[in-house]
Motif scaffolding. Structure first.
Motif, PDB file in Angstrom:
ATOM      1  N   SER A   6      40.447  49.637  49.948  1.00 57.41           N
ATOM      2  CA  SER A   6      40.992  48.373  50.048  1.00 57.41           C
ATOM      3  C   SER A   6      40.315  47.376  49.114  1.00 57.41           C
ATOM      4  O   SER A   6      39.014  47.445  48.787  1.00 57.41           O
ATOM      5  N   LEU A   7      41.377  46.550  48.613  1.00 60.82           N
ATOM      6  CA  LEU A   7      40.755  45.667  47.777  1.00 60.82           C
ATOM      7  C   LEU A   7      39.768  44.732  48.203  1.00 60.82           C
ATOM      8  O   LEU A   7      39.050  43.706  47.523  1.00 60.82           O
ATOM      9  N   GLN A   8      39.903  44.471  49.496  1.00 61.06           N
ATOM     10  CA  GLN A   8      38.888  43.689  50.219  1.00 61.06           C
ATOM     11  C   GLN A   8      37.704  44.024  50.543  1.00 61.06           C
ATOM     12  O   GLN A   8      36.668  43.235  51.063  1.00 61.06           O
ATOM     13  N   ASN A   9      37.372  45.255  49.972  1.00 62.50           N
ATOM     14  CA  ASN A   9      35.988  45.683  50.304  1.00 62.50           C
ATOM     15  C   ASN A   9      34.889  45.052  49.436  1.00 62.50           C
ATOM     16  O   ASN A   9      35.007  44.599  48.549  1.00 62.50           O
ATOM     17  N   SER A  10      33.798  44.922  50.072  1.00 54.59           N
ATOM     18  CA  SER A  10      32.725  44.177  49.616  1.00 54.59           C
ATOM     19  C   SER A  10      32.143  44.602  48.276  1.00 54.59           C
ATOM     20  O   SER A  10      31.744  43.818  47.572  1.00 54.59           O
ATOM     21  N   LYS A  13      34.641  43.430  45.612  1.00 52.17           N
ATOM     22  CA  LYS A  13      34.446  42.070  45.430  1.00 52.17           C
ATOM     23  C   LYS A  13      33.181  41.695  44.536  1.00 52.17           C
ATOM     24  O   LYS A  13      33.203  41.087  43.767  1.00 52.17           O
ATOM     25  N   ASN A  14      32.177  42.636  44.883  1.00 46.83           N
ATOM     26  CA  ASN A  14      31.090  42.323  44.119  1.00 46.83           C
ATOM     27  C   ASN A  14      31.122  42.651  42.651  1.00 46.83           C
ATOM     28  O   ASN A  14      30.559  42.074  41.769  1.00 46.83           O
ATOM     29  N   LYS A  17      32.693  39.917  40.731  1.00 42.52           N
ATOM     30  CA  LYS A  17      31.617  38.954  40.617  1.00 42.52           C
ATOM     31  C   LYS A  17      30.712  39.392  39.420  1.00 42.52           C
ATOM     32  O   LYS A  17      30.423  38.289  38.646  1.00 42.52           O
ATOM     33  N   ILE A  79      43.003  49.967  43.061  1.00 45.30           N
ATOM     34  CA  ILE A  79      41.750  49.382  43.026  1.00 45.30           C
ATOM     35  C   ILE A  79      41.067  49.091  41.500  1.00 45.30           C
ATOM     36  O   ILE A  79      40.732  48.165  41.062  1.00 45.30           O
ATOM     37  N   LYS A  82      42.627  46.900  39.253  1.00 41.86           N
ATOM     38  CA  LYS A  82      42.312  45.197  39.490  1.00 41.86           C
ATOM     39  C   LYS A  82      40.929  45.094  39.010  1.00 41.86           C
ATOM     40  O   LYS A  82      40.633  43.998  38.448  1.00 41.86           O
TER      41      LYS A  82
END
Length: 261
Positions: A6-10, A13-14, A17, A79, A82
């Motif tokens: 999942s692209l929403q995995n923490s 996302k980190n 960042k 992923i 991305k």
């Protein structure tokens, strides 16, 4: 072995960042390295790999065998596209722990080290080019004085083609760096037009630091005042400066030439 879909995995996302924000890299003590060559150079440079994310269809098992299974995380190609920073992809990205770059950590294997000092370089691409030049000259160290860009900015890692890992690097204020060099008995040759000799007139066979500044404003006054000798590269065209990595290369390889004789 973990797998993320999942692209929403923490973690994903980190990673984004860490790629985008210097303060996150500093806060977490982590940065992102992409590509087999760069990751291998990081390992050779004794950097610790925290996690290795890979696309199974793009990586051979033999490559993965060199890593601990606890470090490996399989991700989907979606992923990877991305989070991949480069267009040419190899299917592998690593989270790597930042090193401590205090001046006190520098170690020299000989009594006449050759060092490059770069003051207040702002553009990551120029820092990367300087690190490539330093690697080509096999310098004893690179010191970044009054840093204006994060050493672990993705553009520095990319433009240095991994030479951010092959050089011994220290960071400090100009005053701290000057004190360090003087305490070690290392001669300071500051590249500046003011009160300077042509660079070929000086002797760099002893312990030497060659100091370069920004193309726009050059070195700050403290480097001109504290130099063993200010030096210049004669300019025969219409402009009075050149790219900082080109200037550094000219100076460094003159020093290397002298040391071979």
């Amino acid at each position: 072995m973990k797998r993320i879909e999942s692209l929403q995995n923490s973690l994903i996302k980190n990673i984004l960042k860490l790629q985008e924000k210097s303060r996150e890299r500093k806060k977490q003590g982590l940065f992102v390295v992409e590509g087999k060559r760069e990751i291998e150079l990081a390992r050779k440079g004794s950097y610790k790999i925290a996690s290795l994310l890979f696309v199974n269809s793009m990586i051979q098992d033999e490559y993965l065998d060199q890593f601990d299974s606890s470090e490996l995380i399989e991700i989907t190609q979606e992923i990877y596209q991305k989070i991949a920073y480069r267009e040419s992809t190899e299917g592998v990205i690593a989270l790597v722990e930042i090193k401590d770059h205090q001046l006190s950590n520098l170690e020299f294997s000989n009594n006449n080290p050759l060092i490059l000092v770069a003051e207040s370089i702002e553009k990551p691409g120029n820092i990367g080019a300087l690190l490539r030049t330093a690697d080509a000259a096999n310098l004893d160290a690179v010191i970044i004085a009054n840093p204006k860009a994060d050493l672990y900015n993705p553009n520095v890692v990319r433009s240095s083609v991994g030479c951010v890992f092959t050089n011994q690097i220290a960071i400090g204020s100009s005053e701290e760096v000057i004190n360090f060099l003087q305490e070690k008995g290392i001669a300071i040759y500051s590249a500046t037009l003011q009160n300077s000799n042509e660079y070929t007139e000086e002797d760099y066979k002893g312990a030497t630091a060659l100091v370069v500044g920004t193309e726009a404003t050059g070195l700050t006054q403290v480097w001109r005042d504290q130099a063993t000798q200010n030096i210049n590269i004669p300019m025969e065209g219409e402009i009075d400066s050149m790219n900082v990595s080109v200037a550094a290369a000219i100076l460094l390889f003159e020093a290397k030439r002298q040391r071979k004789n």
